[in-house]
Design a protein around this motif. Structure first.
Motif, PDB file in Angstrom:
ATOM      1  N   THR A 116       0.965  -1.705  -0.254  1.00 15.18           N
ATOM      2  CA  THR A 116      -0.151  -0.081  -0.254  1.00 15.18           C
ATOM      3  C   THR A 116       0.910   1.206   0.032  1.00 15.18           C
ATOM      4  N   ARG A 117       2.129   1.151  -0.045  1.00 18.21           N
ATOM      5  CA  ARG A 117       3.221   2.944   0.442  1.00 18.21           C
ATOM      6  C   ARG A 117       3.175   3.181  -0.804  1.00 18.21           C
ATOM      7  N   GLU A 118       3.028   3.917  -1.194  1.00 21.38           N
ATOM      8  CA  GLU A 118       3.516   4.017  -2.355  1.00 21.38           C
ATOM      9  C   GLU A 118       5.067   4.262  -2.935  1.00 21.38           C
ATOM     10  N   GLY A 119       5.212   3.947  -3.899  1.00 19.76           N
ATOM     11  CA  GLY A 119       6.266   4.079  -4.111  1.00 19.76           C
ATOM     12  C   GLY A 119       7.337   2.951  -4.155  1.00 19.76           C
ATOM     13  N   PHE A 120       6.783   2.484  -2.602  1.00 19.02           N
ATOM     14  CA  PHE A 120       7.644   0.691  -2.646  1.00 19.02           C
ATOM     15  C   PHE A 120       6.638  -0.322  -3.572  1.00 19.02           C
ATOM     16  N   ASP A 121       8.668  -1.138  -4.200  1.00 17.28           N
ATOM     17  CA  ASP A 121       8.310  -2.075  -5.003  1.00 17.28           C
ATOM     18  C   ASP A 121       9.259  -3.619  -4.255  1.00 17.28           C
ATOM     19  N   ILE A 122       8.662  -4.329  -4.013  1.00 20.23           N
ATOM     20  CA  ILE A 122       8.833  -5.569  -2.871  1.00 20.23           C
ATOM     21  C   ILE A 122      10.186  -6.081  -3.804  1.00 20.23           C
ATOM     22  N   THR A 123      10.217  -6.135  -5.802  1.00 20.38           N
ATOM     23  CA  THR A 123      11.249  -6.482  -5.432  1.00 20.38           C
ATOM     24  C   THR A 123      12.478  -5.921  -5.839  1.00 20.38           C
ATOM     25  N   ARG A 124      12.261  -4.658  -5.905  1.00 24.32           N
ATOM     26  CA  ARG A 124      13.721  -3.818  -5.864  1.00 24.32           C
ATOM     27  C   ARG A 124      14.293  -2.874  -3.437  1.00 24.32           C
ATOM     28  N   HIS A 125      13.328  -3.022  -2.701  1.00 21.60           N
ATOM     29  CA  HIS A 125      13.320  -2.241  -1.952  1.00 21.60           C
ATOM     30  C   HIS A 125      12.865  -3.666  -0.381  1.00 21.60           C
ATOM     31  N   PRO A 126      13.631  -3.966   0.164  1.00 22.09           N
ATOM     32  CA  PRO A 126      14.233  -4.531   1.586  1.00 22.09           C
ATOM     33  C   PRO A 126      12.483  -3.873   1.922  1.00 22.09           C
ATOM     34  N   LEU A 127      11.901  -5.241   2.987  1.00 18.64           N
ATOM     35  CA  LEU A 127      11.054  -4.332   3.991  1.00 18.64           C
ATOM     36  C   LEU A 127      11.826  -3.351   5.303  1.00 18.64           C
ATOM     37  N   SER A 128      12.928  -3.682   5.403  1.00 19.82           N
ATOM     38  CA  SER A 128      13.363  -2.986   5.748  1.00 19.82           C
ATOM     39  C   SER A 128      13.192  -1.465   5.805  1.00 19.82           C
ATOM     40  N   ALA A 129      13.550  -0.838   4.453  1.00 17.09           N
ATOM     41  CA  ALA A 129      12.619   0.358   3.882  1.00 17.09           C
ATOM     42  C   ALA A 129      12.190   0.756   4.352  1.00 17.09           C
ATOM     43  N   LEU A 130      10.948  -0.082   5.124  1.00 12.99           N
ATOM     44  CA  LEU A 130       9.615   0.623   5.215  1.00 12.99           C
ATOM     45  C   LEU A 130       9.963   1.397   6.369  1.00 12.99           C
ATOM     46  N   SER A 131      10.725   1.892   7.141  1.00  5.28           N
ATOM     47  CA  SER A 131      11.314   1.661   8.237  1.00  5.28           C
ATOM     48  C   SER A 131      11.645   3.548   7.963  1.00  5.28           C
ATOM     49  N   ASN A 132      11.884   4.101   7.304  1.00  3.22           N
ATOM     50  CA  ASN A 132      11.588   5.712   6.108  1.00  3.22           C
ATOM     51  C   ASN A 132      10.765   5.976   6.284  1.00  3.22           C
ATOM     52  N   GLY A 133      10.450   7.156   5.972  1.00  2.00           N
ATOM     53  CA  GLY A 133       8.973   7.947   5.229  1.00  2.00           C
ATOM     54  C   GLY A 133       8.014   8.454   6.438  1.00  2.00           C
ATOM     55  N   SER A 134       6.936   8.594   6.099  1.00  2.00           N
ATOM     56  CA  SER A 134       6.524   9.623   7.087  1.00  2.00           C
ATOM     57  C   SER A 134       5.320   8.496   8.001  1.00  2.00           C
ATOM     58  N   LEU A 135       5.959   7.328   7.162  1.00  6.83           N
ATOM     59  CA  LEU A 135       5.311   5.973   8.130  1.00  6.83           C
ATOM     60  C   LEU A 135       6.029   5.563   8.432  1.00  6.83           C
ATOM     61  N   GLY A 136       7.381   5.782   8.712  1.00 10.54           N
ATOM     62  CA  GLY A 136       8.969   4.979   9.028  1.00 10.54           C
ATOM     63  C   GLY A 136       8.126   4.585   9.845  1.00 10.54           C
ATOM     64  N   LEU A 137       8.184   5.280  11.960  1.00 12.89           N
ATOM     65  CA  LEU A 137       6.888   4.643  12.349  1.00 12.89           C
ATOM     66  C   LEU A 137       7.045   3.960  13.020  1.00 12.89           C
ATOM     67  N   LEU A 138       6.018   3.672  11.743  1.00 12.56           N
ATOM     68  CA  LEU A 138       4.982   1.753  12.343  1.00 12.56           C
ATOM     69  C   LEU A 138       5.657   0.920  11.646  1.00 12.56           C
ATOM     70  N   GLN A 139       6.547   0.555  10.935  1.00 20.03           N
ATOM     71  CA  GLN A 139       7.455  -0.214  10.751  1.00 20.03           C
ATOM     72  C   GLN A 139       8.793  -0.186  11.672  1.00 20.03           C
TER      73      GLN A 139
END
Length: 222
Positions: free
Chosen positions: A43-66
């Motif tokens: 659901t997060r805009e710009g995230f592509d699981i074939t290019r970005h590790p799940l750890s990268a979700l700790s960045n951005g406006s919703l980073g605190l959630l990860q």
């Protein structure tokens, strides 16, 4: 005739209840981490699981959630390891399987505390892989991830031996498959193979969910 005193009976009941509660932590940890991570990945805009590790979700406006996802799942996994130790007591692997699961939990806590750098265009504006300069906390995150993956792989193989010695061939095979899935996924990602972050995600989720499945099975025995 039982010689157990009422006090001993109450103590035993409390011990069993505590073990079940600890095992419940391990049961919940992996599905929680997987659902929160994969939901964000989808659901997060710009995230592509074939290019970005799940750890990268700790960045951005919703980073605190990860970040919270890593910390909470890590704490639950570390606590759950104590329940596994009690449940497996006296059986092959009863020392190292829980110990490795606990190390994995601690590694997840560290991975949440040390956030990796934005990578390959995520979040928007992040530098490409070629031009990115890693900071110390990104290196710390990768070290924590390596500890987590290595310990979970080893835990799955130790559980495979445990179930093999117990004559449970189906669970022994499943344990080894889960460990191998993470071993291959991590190795492929480290080698820079195509869609390496996807194979890593599949391997990590598989191994973690298997640990939860073993904890659920153990909990039913109490």
């Amino acid at each position: 005739m039982s010689t157990r005193t009422p006090a001993a009976t109450v103590s035993c009941a409390r011990s069993s209840s505590a073990t079940r509660s600890l095992l419940a932590c391990a049961v919940v940890a992996s599905p929680l981490w997987a659902v929160v991570s994969l939901t964000q990945a989808a659901t997060r805009e710009g995230f592509d699981i074939t290019r970005h590790p799940l750890s990268a979700l700790s960045n951005g406006s919703l980073g605190l959630l990860q970040i919270a996802n890593f910390l909470i799942a890590g704490v639950l996994l570390a606590l759950g390891a104590t329940g596994l130790r009690r449940a497996l007591r006296g059986a092959p692997g009863s020392t190292w399987a829980p110990r490795l699961v606990r190390i994995g939990g601690i590694g997840m806590i560290a991975a949440g505390a040390f956030v990796m750098d934005p990578v390959d265009g995520f979040p928007a504006g992040a530098p490409s892989v070629e031009s990115a300069t890693l900071t110390w906390h990104s290196y710390a995150h990768f070290a924590a991830g390596s500890v987590t993956f290595t310990s979970l792989i080893a835990a799955c193989y130790v559980l495979g031996r445990h179930f093999g010695r117990a004559g449970n061939r189906r669970y022994a095979i499943a344990s080894r498959v889960a460990g191998t899935a993470l071993l291959i996924g991590n190795g492929w990602a480290m080698s820079g193979g195509p869609a390496g972050t996807l194979t890593l995600a599949v391997g990590a989720v598989t191994a973690m969910l298997w640990i939860s499945a073993v904890a659920y099975r153990s909990r039913r025995g109490f």
